[in-house]
Write an enzyme that holds these catalytic residues in place. Structure first.
Site, short mmCIF file in Angstrom:
data_model
loop_
_atom_site.label_atom_id
_atom_site.label_comp_id
_atom_site.label_asym_id
_atom_site.label_seq_id
_atom_site.Cartn_x
_atom_site.Cartn_y
_atom_site.Cartn_z
N GLU A 1 -0.26 -5.89 -4.62
CA GLU A 1 0.96 -6.09 -3.89
C GLU A 1 1.14 -7.58 -3.87
O GLU A 1 1.88 -7.95 -2.93
CB GLU A 1 0.91 -5.47 -2.67
CG GLU A 1 1.03 -3.99 -2.81
CD GLU A 1 1.20 -3.04 -1.63
OE1 GLU A 1 1.99 -2.17 -1.46
OE2 GLU A 1 0.61 -2.98 -0.55
N GLU B 1 -0.65 6.34 5.96
CA GLU B 1 0.10 7.24 5.22
C GLU B 1 -0.73 8.10 4.65
O GLU B 1 -1.00 8.26 3.42
CB GLU B 1 0.59 6.39 4.23
CG GLU B 1 1.61 5.35 4.81
CD GLU B 1 2.77 4.58 3.72
OE1 GLU B 1 2.21 4.56 2.66
OE2 GLU B 1 3.64 3.94 3.88
N ARG C 1 -6.32 3.07 -3.38
CA ARG C 1 -6.59 3.53 -2.16
C ARG C 1 -6.36 5.02 -2.03
O ARG C 1 -5.82 5.64 -3.14
CB ARG C 1 -5.71 2.84 -1.13
CG ARG C 1 -4.27 2.92 -1.50
CD ARG C 1 -3.50 1.95 -0.45
NE ARG C 1 -1.86 1.97 -1.12
CZ ARG C 1 -1.19 1.30 -0.48
NH1 ARG C 1 -1.36 0.64 0.68
NH2 ARG C 1 0.27 1.37 -1.01
N GLU D 1 6.68 0.00 9.07
CA GLU D 1 6.85 -0.80 7.92
C GLU D 1 8.31 -0.82 7.33
O GLU D 1 8.82 0.27 7.22
CB GLU D 1 5.85 -0.21 6.94
CG GLU D 1 4.49 -0.54 7.35
CD GLU D 1 3.60 0.01 5.99
OE1 GLU D 1 4.11 0.01 4.87
OE2 GLU D 1 2.20 0.33 6.38
N PHE E 1 3.18 -9.53 -5.26
CA PHE E 1 4.65 -9.87 -5.08
C PHE E 1 5.67 -8.95 -4.02
O PHE E 1 6.70 -9.19 -4.22
CB PHE E 1 5.29 -9.73 -6.46
CG PHE E 1 4.98 -10.97 -7.38
CD1 PHE E 1 5.69 -12.01 -7.08
CD2 PHE E 1 3.86 -10.76 -8.61
CE1 PHE E 1 5.23 -13.25 -8.15
CE2 PHE E 1 3.56 -11.78 -9.35
CZ PHE E 1 4.31 -13.05 -9.25
N HIS E 2 4.85 -8.34 -3.27
CA HIS E 2 5.57 -7.60 -2.13
C HIS E 2 6.23 -8.61 -1.33
O HIS E 2 5.17 -9.58 -0.77
CB HIS E 2 4.61 -6.72 -1.56
CG HIS E 2 5.38 -5.78 -0.79
ND1 HIS E 2 6.08 -6.07 0.55
CD2 HIS E 2 5.60 -4.17 -1.17
CE1 HIS E 2 6.71 -4.83 1.11
NE2 HIS E 2 6.53 -3.95 0.13
C1 GAL Z 1 3.32 1.21 2.33
C2 GAL Z 1 1.81 1.14 2.77
C3 GAL Z 1 1.71 -0.35 2.64
C4 GAL Z 1 2.09 -1.05 1.43
C5 GAL Z 1 3.90 -0.66 1.48
C6 GAL Z 1 4.50 -1.60 0.39
O1 GAL Z 1 3.51 2.70 1.76
O2 GAL Z 1 1.53 1.49 3.94
O3 GAL Z 1 0.28 -0.71 2.74
O4 GAL Z 1 1.56 -0.67 0.35
O5 GAL Z 1 3.86 0.54 1.34
O6 GAL Z 1 5.52 -1.55 0.10
#
Ligand code: GAL
Length: 673
Positions: free
Chosen positions: A356, A155, A116, A308, A358-359
């Site tokens: 992501e 971001e 991205r 976030e 596993f996020h």
């Molecule tokens: C941020 C981002 C999100 C996601 C997140 C993961 O920087 O805006 O899309 O990737 O981190 O921690």
């Protein structure tokens, strides 16, 4: 009523929710999502952040059906939408049609597809397509009843060295300098025969064989931030042109070096932060506190948005530790304590695939019957109890200077006495004793007004413009206390050494002249002795400093600079300056800094509270909300609490002292004295 007041009214206090990516899921799942969102008390979701390819699968062909459906569904369920323009992830067809949109890196390598932020912000083609999809979204959803906020892109960050970037850089330079002669002067191009005679000779600074001209490099940092800001403003203006009573913003990052957020903040209705404190780092909550103070300060004390955070572990590091029970709640309350008006997450439902997968998420892979989801539901309930605090803020008597220009000068331009300065580290070294002492702190830039502050802390401000110098000098002259560290005021805004000896800008202010800067050899340790006989050590750096009007608070007790001042005390006008000419060991530095704060008449509002119990206050004319947050895994018994009030989390009356569970918290409402 401001756009943000309207937003607060709409969500009824604090915003609670997260990034929602329904495009990754079957519509049958959407129903379950919305049901569980309601169960958790979610009132806002950020929709469509990376959905460009789902919205415009082919150039000029739009598929809004799925988004119509989800917008309606959310609205029917009382959930507001923070609608994103999807421009942080251009679809593959765009890069296939126009590979020049891919950013070229400093070494000349071009990005490929599959990630991205793969765009050159200066690319007219990228900007054209971004404007087109933004216009389509705004046409369709500006008056949808679910729309509560616009989230522009995501971001902002790419740095690009493309041809289009060079063209845009030249345009930016023309605006800044007007004529080439002025630019040649500003960049000291007589050095190494770099003189320009035509604007077209100037390119973005690719990796050079030797060193890059430091002034050109500095301007490139400024330009990159501005080029990204141009992208934001273009999209913002499009959505505004359809409807102008909806707040518009983008999301920023923690200690993010490549965009000057002081310049961005006025262009937004509120600033928003994405933050991922590492549970493996025992001090990550202190640096989070600094970020929260910075974000409150970026728009002059207005509440900001936590856009976030992770419900538990992230997935982008080598080792991704979970947040133990209670940690997510505590971090959320910490953001609120420093004037956030939201608790939002990346993301609502954990992805099954992709980078992501596993996020963690509010709704993890293990579903609603999970520790994380239970904690989310509890947090949603607690946020409702805290709603009266939404919209309130705080104001401090101590300000810490934090400047992107200074950061770039120190870290990005090379050729200074030592190249391992870390701006974020030095700022945290100055902030930490204040945090441990429970002192409220605001953050200022060199262009901020200093009115109302009693103490200004200036960590290694190597590069500062004349206006910043004037403000700091006036502040001290008018009675303020300035606490300043070495290697400050050295160069002007063009990265040229200020004349007449170091520290050019601040010689009068600190009451001393510096003959030379003496960075220390690795492992060198110096003995320092204070006037009252206390001893400490220092490392890393010494000024060869010669007192003029200043007095020594401490001197070196050994080495070639024995007897010379290591800490200077200078009475200046009606004020005072304490100058640290060396890197004092942490405890001695903290004690000295706090002593200067106290001497300036600033008292900690929470004397006697242990350092690991964070204390902060937000409020309005009528009420104060005192947050006491126990960052330790041990119970905190009998934490002194001045005054009395009601703990909004338990409904109990509190007076004199409180007890906090491990990772526990109290939020006490009390009438303002
Ligand atoms: C941020 C981002 C999100 C996601 C997140 C993961 O920087 O805006 O899309 O990737 O981190 O921690």
């Amino acid at each position: 009523m401001s756009r943000m007041d309207a937003f607060r009214n709409r969500v009824g206090g604090f915003a609670f929710g997260g990034d929602y990516n329904p495009e990754q899921w079957d519509p049958a799942v959407w129903r379950e999502d919305v049901r569980l969102m309601r169960e958790a008390g979610v009132n806002v979701v950020s929709l469509g952040v990376f959905a460009w390819a789902s919205l415009e699968p082919e150039p000029g062909t739009y598929e809004f059906g799925w988004m119509d459906e989800i917008m309606d569904l959310l609205h029917e369920n009382g959930i507001s939408v923070n609608l994103a323009t999807p421009t942080a992830a251009p679809p593959v067809w765009l890069t296939q049609l126009h590979p020049e949109v891919f950013p070229v890196m400093a070494d000349g390598e071009r990005f490929g597809f599959g990630n991205r932020l793969h765009y050159d912000p200066s690319s007219p083609i990228y900007r054209e397509y971004a404007a087109a999809i933004t216009t389509k979204l705004a046409e369709r959803y500006s008056f949808h009843p679910a729309l509560a906020m616009w989230h522009i892109s995501n971001e902002y960050g790419p740095t690009a060295y493309n041809e289009a970037a060079s063209v845009n850089f030249r345009r930016w330079l023309r605006r800044r300098y007007g004529d080439l002669e002025t630019l040649n002067e500003a960049w000291t191009t007589r050095f190494w025969s770099q003189r320009y005679t035509d604007w077209d000779q100037i390119e973005v600074p690719h990796i050079p064989r030797t060193w890059m001209n430091p002034s050109r490099r500095l301007d490139f940092k400024r330009f990159t931030s501005d080029a990204l800001l141009e992208c934001y403003i273009a999209e913002r203006d499009i959505v505004r042109s359809f409807r102008d009573d909806i707040p518009v913003l983008t999301n920023f990052m923690r200690f993010y070096k490549h965009a000057d957020y002081w310049k961005w903040a006025p262009e937004e209705d509120a600033v928003a932060l994405d933050i991922y404190p590492n549970p493996a780092d025992a001090d990550s909550h202190v640096s989070a506190a600094f970020q929260f103070d910075l974000f409150r300060s970026l728009k002059g004390g207005q509440p900001w948005l936590l856009m976030e955070q992770a419900a538990s572990a992230v997935s982008q590091w080598q080792l991704n530790i979970v947040k133990e029970p209670g940690r997510m709640r505590l971090g959320s309350l910490q953001a609120l304590s420093r004037a956030s008006d939201s608790v939002m997450f990346f993301q609502w439902r954990a992805s099954r695939g992709g980078q992501e997968r596993f996020h963690s998420a509010m709704l993890p892979h293990s579903g609603p019957d999970s520790r994380t989801f239970r904690e989310i539901v509890d947090l949603g309930r607690e946020l409702k109890l805290l709603a009266p605090a939404a919209g309130t803020t705080s104001r401090a008597e101590i300000a810490v200077l934090f400047d992107w220009d200074g950061w770039w000068g120190l870290e990005e331009t090379a050729g200074i006495p030592r190249s391992d300065f870390g701006y974020a580290d030095t700022v945290m070294r100055h902030y930490t004793p204040l945090w441990e002492g429970h002192h409220p702190v605001d953050v200022v830039s060199s262009a901020s007004s200093l009115e109302g502050y009693k103490v200004l802390v200036v960590p290694n401000a190597y590069l500062i413009d004349d206006e910043g110098v004037r403000r700091i000098t006036e502040f001290a002259r008018d009675g303020g206390t300035v606490i300043m560290s070495f290697f400050s005021g050295v160069v002007d805004e063009c990265n040229r050494v200020r004349p007449d000896g170091y520290p050019g800008a601040f010689r009068e202010l600190i009451g001393a002249k510096i003959d030379e800067y003496w960075p220390a050899r690795p492992h060198e340790v110096f003995a320092v002795e204070f006037a009252d006989g206390r001893r400490a050590t220092s490392t890393w750096w010494r000024d060869d400093l010669h007192l003029e009007t200043g007095k020594a608070l401490a001197t070196y007790a050994d080495g070639l600079l024995a007897g010379r001042a290591a800490v200077v005390d200078n009475r200046f006008g009606a004020g005072r300056v304490v100058y640290f000419a060396t890197l004092l060991e942490e405890a001695a530095f903290g004690a000295e800094l706090l002593a200067a704060v106290e001497a300036a008449g600033v008292r900690s509002p929470f004397p006697g509270v242990p350092a690991h119990v964070e204390c902060s206050v937000r409020g309005d004319e009528a009420d104060e909300y005192v947050f006491l947050l126990n960052h330790s895994g041990e119970r905190a018994e009998s934490v002194p609490f001045p005054g009395e009030g009601t703990d909004l989390l338990t409904g109990e009356r509190v007076s004199g002292a409180v007890e906090l569970a491990p990772l526990g918290a109290a939020v006490i409402r009390r009438a303002r004295a």
